[in-house]
Motif scaffolding. Sequence first.
Motif, PDB file in Angstrom:
ATOM      1  N   VAL A   1       0.785  -1.226  -0.078  1.00 10.56           N
ATOM      2  CA  VAL A   1       0.003  -0.035  -0.026  1.00 10.56           C
ATOM      3  C   VAL A   1       0.971   1.479  -0.110  1.00 10.56           C
ATOM      4  CG1 VAL A   1      -1.753  -1.037   1.378  1.00 10.56           C
ATOM      5  CG2 VAL A   1       0.034   0.088   2.556  1.00 10.56           C
ATOM      6  N   ALA A   2       0.486   2.429  -0.152  1.00 14.39           N
ATOM      7  CA  ALA A   2       1.138   3.755  -0.052  1.00 14.39           C
ATOM      8  C   ALA A   2       1.124   4.133   1.239  1.00 14.39           C
ATOM      9  CB  ALA A   2       0.335   4.840  -0.939  1.00 14.39           C
ATOM     10  N   THR A   3       2.322   4.970   1.442  1.00 12.33           N
ATOM     11  CA  THR A   3       2.505   5.342   2.958  1.00 12.33           C
ATOM     12  C   THR A   3       1.480   6.061   3.541  1.00 12.33           C
ATOM     13  OG1 THR A   3       3.587   7.451   2.277  1.00 12.33           O
ATOM     14  CG2 THR A   3       5.099   5.709   2.466  1.00 12.33           C
ATOM     15  N   GLY A   4       0.647   6.861   2.563  1.00 13.44           N
ATOM     16  CA  GLY A   4      -0.234   7.511   3.011  1.00 13.44           C
ATOM     17  C   GLY A   4      -1.648   6.714   3.857  1.00 13.44           C
ATOM     18  N   THR A   5      -1.573   5.404   3.055  1.00 12.01           N
ATOM     19  CA  THR A   5      -2.644   4.313   3.460  1.00 12.01           C
ATOM     20  C   THR A   5      -2.485   3.992   4.863  1.00 12.01           C
ATOM     21  OG1 THR A   5      -2.788   3.963   1.253  1.00 12.01           O
ATOM     22  CG2 THR A   5      -3.700   2.227   2.847  1.00 12.01           C
ATOM     23  N   ILE A   6      -1.210   3.685   5.229  1.00 11.70           N
ATOM     24  CA  ILE A   6      -1.103   3.371   6.758  1.00 11.70           C
ATOM     25  C   ILE A   6      -1.681   4.506   7.788  1.00 11.70           C
ATOM     26  CG2 ILE A   6       0.818   3.249   8.420  1.00 11.70           C
ATOM     27  CD1 ILE A   6       1.391   1.193   6.524  1.00 11.70           C
ATOM     28  N   TYR A   7      -1.774   5.706   7.272  1.00  9.12           N
ATOM     29  CA  TYR A   7      -2.318   6.694   8.370  1.00  9.12           C
ATOM     30  C   TYR A   7      -4.000   6.684   8.083  1.00  9.12           C
ATOM     31  CZ  TYR A   7       2.119   8.341   9.395  1.00  9.12           C
ATOM     32  OH  TYR A   7       3.319   8.192   9.605  1.00  9.12           O
ATOM     33  N   ARG A   8      -4.288   5.701   7.290  1.00 10.96           N
ATOM     34  CA  ARG A   8      -5.870   5.836   7.236  1.00 10.96           C
ATOM     35  C   ARG A   8      -6.373   4.822   8.173  1.00 10.96           C
ATOM     36  NH1 ARG A   8      -9.483   7.413   4.243  1.00 10.96           N
ATOM     37  NH2 ARG A   8      -8.849   9.310   3.009  1.00 10.96           N
ATOM     38  N   HIS A   9      -5.464   4.086   8.683  1.00 11.11           N
ATOM     39  CA  HIS A   9      -5.620   3.066   9.578  1.00 11.11           C
ATOM     40  C   HIS A   9      -4.979   3.034  10.992  1.00 11.11           C
ATOM     41  CE1 HIS A   9      -7.453   0.161   6.515  1.00 11.11           C
ATOM     42  NE2 HIS A   9      -6.445   0.580   5.479  1.00 11.11           N
ATOM     43  N   PHE A  10      -4.192   4.193  11.118  1.00 13.44           N
ATOM     44  CA  PHE A  10      -3.602   4.278  12.205  1.00 13.44           C
ATOM     45  C   PHE A  10      -3.314   5.806  12.529  1.00 13.44           C
ATOM     46  CE2 PHE A  10      -2.559   0.034  11.296  1.00 13.44           C
ATOM     47  CZ  PHE A  10      -3.011  -1.026  12.431  1.00 13.44           C
ATOM     48  N   GLU A  11      -3.450   6.442  13.705  1.00  9.41           N
ATOM     49  CA  GLU A  11      -3.257   7.808  13.854  1.00  9.41           C
ATOM     50  C   GLU A  11      -1.727   7.938  13.592  1.00  9.41           C
ATOM     51  OE1 GLU A  11      -4.357  10.789  15.609  1.00  9.41           O
ATOM     52  OE2 GLU A  11      -6.339   9.735  14.596  1.00  9.41           O
ATOM     53  N   SER A  12      -0.786   7.335  13.917  1.00 12.26           N
ATOM     54  CA  SER A  12       0.654   7.681  13.881  1.00 12.26           C
ATOM     55  C   SER A  12       1.312   6.394  13.976  1.00 12.26           C
ATOM     56  CB  SER A  12       0.966   8.711  15.149  1.00 12.26           C
ATOM     57  OG  SER A  12       1.111   7.658  16.325  1.00 12.26           O
ATOM     58  N   LYS A  13       2.673   6.442  13.559  1.00 12.07           N
ATOM     59  CA  LYS A  13       3.338   5.402  13.698  1.00 12.07           C
ATOM     60  C   LYS A  13       3.408   4.666  15.193  1.00 12.07           C
ATOM     61  CE  LYS A  13       8.016   5.133  13.818  1.00 12.07           C
ATOM     62  NZ  LYS A  13       9.642   4.887  13.606  1.00 12.07           N
ATOM     63  N   GLU A  14       3.551   5.892  16.013  1.00 13.37           N
ATOM     64  CA  GLU A  14       3.804   5.337  17.705  1.00 13.37           C
ATOM     65  C   GLU A  14       2.451   4.474  17.892  1.00 13.37           C
ATOM     66  OE1 GLU A  14       4.674   9.103  19.971  1.00 13.37           O
ATOM     67  OE2 GLU A  14       5.519   7.491  21.194  1.00 13.37           O
ATOM     68  N   ASP A  15       1.257   4.996  17.178  1.00 12.53           N
ATOM     69  CA  ASP A  15       0.240   4.275  17.567  1.00 12.53           C
ATOM     70  C   ASP A  15       0.206   2.666  17.091  1.00 12.53           C
ATOM     71  OD1 ASP A  15      -1.030   6.027  19.083  1.00 12.53           O
ATOM     72  OD2 ASP A  15      -2.453   6.701  17.451  1.00 12.53           O
ATOM     73  N   LEU A  16       0.587   2.726  15.701  1.00  6.49           N
ATOM     74  CA  LEU A  16       0.730   1.414  15.160  1.00  6.49           C
ATOM     75  C   LEU A  16       1.777   0.680  15.934  1.00  6.49           C
ATOM     76  CD1 LEU A  16       0.448  -0.765  12.837  1.00  6.49           C
ATOM     77  CD2 LEU A  16       2.449   0.775  11.690  1.00  6.49           C
ATOM     78  N   PHE A  17       2.689   1.231  16.329  1.00  8.95           N
ATOM     79  CA  PHE A  17       3.879   0.241  17.054  1.00  8.95           C
ATOM     80  C   PHE A  17       3.256  -0.131  18.472  1.00  8.95           C
ATOM     81  CE2 PHE A  17       8.132   1.766  15.089  1.00  8.95           C
ATOM     82  CZ  PHE A  17       7.766   1.270  13.778  1.00  8.95           C
ATOM     83  N   ALA A  18       2.684   0.733  19.027  1.00  8.59           N
ATOM     84  CA  ALA A  18       1.957   0.362  20.301  1.00  8.59           C
ATOM     85  C   ALA A  18       0.942  -0.668  20.096  1.00  8.59           C
ATOM     86  CB  ALA A  18       1.304   1.548  20.829  1.00  8.59           C
ATOM     87  N   GLU A  19       0.353  -0.959  18.999  1.00 10.96           N
ATOM     88  CA  GLU A  19      -0.619  -1.891  18.598  1.00 10.96           C
ATOM     89  C   GLU A  19       0.253  -3.243  18.820  1.00 10.96           C
ATOM     90  OE1 GLU A  19      -4.241  -1.334  17.204  1.00 10.96           O
ATOM     91  OE2 GLU A  19      -4.674  -3.525  16.855  1.00 10.96           O
ATOM     92  N   ILE A  20       1.249  -3.016  17.598  1.00  6.15           N
ATOM     93  CA  ILE A  20       1.983  -4.207  17.434  1.00  6.15           C
ATOM     94  C   ILE A  20       2.733  -4.735  18.693  1.00  6.15           C
ATOM     95  CG2 ILE A  20       4.130  -4.902  16.294  1.00  6.15           C
ATOM     96  CD1 ILE A  20       1.907  -4.407  14.510  1.00  6.15           C
ATOM     97  N   PHE A  21       3.049  -3.840  19.478  1.00  7.02           N
ATOM     98  CA  PHE A  21       3.591  -4.315  20.775  1.00  7.02           C
ATOM     99  C   PHE A  21       2.942  -5.036  21.621  1.00  7.02           C
ATOM    100  CE2 PHE A  21       5.813  -4.252  24.765  1.00  7.02           C
ATOM    101  CZ  PHE A  21       7.113  -3.896  24.729  1.00  7.02           C
ATOM    102  N   ARG A  22       1.509  -4.595  21.793  1.00 12.25           N
ATOM    103  CA  ARG A  22       0.392  -5.130  22.397  1.00 12.25           C
ATOM    104  C   ARG A  22       0.269  -6.758  22.006  1.00 12.25           C
ATOM    105  NH1 ARG A  22      -2.141  -0.213  22.963  1.00 12.25           N
ATOM    106  NH2 ARG A  22      -2.796  -0.343  20.775  1.00 12.25           N
ATOM    107  N   ILE A  23       0.174  -6.741  20.686  1.00 10.98           N
ATOM    108  CA  ILE A  23      -0.186  -7.967  20.164  1.00 10.98           C
ATOM    109  C   ILE A  23       1.013  -8.864  20.489  1.00 10.98           C
ATOM    110  CG2 ILE A  23      -0.424  -9.308  18.046  1.00 10.98           C
ATOM    111  CD1 ILE A  23      -1.725  -6.751  16.859  1.00 10.98           C
ATOM    112  N   ALA A  24       2.257  -8.590  20.261  1.00 15.30           N
ATOM    113  CA  ALA A  24       3.271  -9.607  20.424  1.00 15.30           C
ATOM    114  C   ALA A  24       3.380  -9.869  21.967  1.00 15.30           C
ATOM    115  CB  ALA A  24       4.572  -8.859  20.157  1.00 15.30           C
ATOM    116  N   THR A  25       3.267  -9.080  22.780  1.00 17.46           N
ATOM    117  CA  THR A  25       2.987  -9.070  24.279  1.00 17.46           C
ATOM    118  C   THR A  25       1.906 -10.167  24.446  1.00 17.46           C
ATOM    119  OG1 THR A  25       4.161  -7.002  25.014  1.00 17.46           O
ATOM    120  CG2 THR A  25       2.230  -7.989  26.276  1.00 17.46           C
TER     121      THR A  25
END
Lengths: 210, 210
Positions: B47-71
């Motif tokens: 997908v395009a970089t912009g698309t990421i931002y349609r699904h997540f507020e920010s990189k930090e938010d995305l990372f936080a979610e990944i962290f939660r899942i992995a955890t």
Amino acid sequence: MAYRETEKMRNRKAEARKRIIECTYGCVADGGFRSAQITRIAACAGVATGTIYRHFESKEDLFAEIFRIATQREVDKVAEALSAEDNAVSRLEVALRQFAERALRGPVMAWSLIAEPVDPKVEEERLKFRRAYAQLFEQAIRDGIKEGCLPDQDARQSSTCLVGAIAESLVGPLSPAQADTAEQAETNDHNPLVNSIICFCMQGLTGTRR
Amino acid sequence: MAYRETEKMRNRKAEARKRIIECTYGCVADGGFRSAQITRIAACAGVATGTIYRHFESKEDLFAEIFRIATQREVDKVAEALSAEDNAVSRLEVALRQFAERALRGPVMAWSLIAEPVDPKVEEERLKFRRAYAQLFEQAIRDGIKEGCLPDQDARQSSTCLVGAIAESLVGPLSPAQADTAEQAETNDHNPLVNSIICFCMQGLTGTRR
DNA sequence: ATAAATAGTGAATCATTATTCATTCTTTGT
DNA sequence: ACAAAGAATGAATAATGATTCACTATTTAT
């Protein structure tokens, strides 16, 4: 030839360097590495930003040096506690207490040394720092085994666990969000937190086998 | 009116989101959060970089979610081990082993979860993650005290020490520089490292008082 | 006083990435 | 087929802060 570095100049440069180091140390103790930007350090030391780079290759190098200095102070204190004339178990207990109490007394610096996110070169120093602690403990544990006051065990592994158990126990109280809680400790040297940590650690070292 | 979100669209969006999450997870498991730039994640997810931002507020938010899942995955495994039908001491031992062995099996991800420098929002998740572990252990320790197979102790503090001792013991072997050493562990499930860690921890819990 | 050499300066530059947003493409209901 | 609504795009922008470097100031030896 006309100019050659003279004693006077050498001194002046050394002083500037010292001032930069002190200011960086101060900034870090105050708000962590994050808040210690070159601009701020320069302003605090009363020099131009460019001057910093006449004394240090890069910010990372400067930080690594600060980390080493701060670390050395802490490690020395623990080493001192471990060099007392006493049996290994008592010495270890005093040393662990020293470690924990000093951290709680200077929480921001302790947090920076233990847990603040830092750049690779500084992280490298952190690993050395932890290993330095572990090595001190490791030797004391070996002494204890030889003295017979500690059961036989993997001294290296036990020492690593000691460092981890203490560091982890402090991360909560030290994390910037809870600086206030830690401040209480400053005025209270019979800290129950420290006692519990040490209780677990000493059991880990001395406990009987199942 | 002409366009209204339909099931088909909702599915497609959900899939895209899932793909982004999976790719981010993959990037992190592969090279840590550091190497997981938006550009790379987008390319990987197609997908395009912009698309990421349609699904997540920010990189930090995305990372936080990944962290939660992995955890969550890791915590669940430990919870599972702790819910077995057995006495508390045995359950704790199995759980600790689970924790350590899984970390050694997926060293990059484990390092990211335990020690990689991350942004504040993710660091927050990390604190929660550690507390989640500690809470599981804490309950088991309480059980053990009630059952009489563990001496009375500050369960909360002991659990924190457990997490710290394990995490610290793993930081060395997990640190990116030594990924090779950890790989050996993959093929060797009778890892002496794990045994030593657990030995110390179990003594810390069960040991007699001095 | 002069010139060579070095020290000090700090505004400008560079580097890195996350984030935005004007534009294009798709979907949907009529 | 058409238009309204939303989704997707990705080049351009923004923000941050370390680092540079052309220039000025100071020191030293003659």
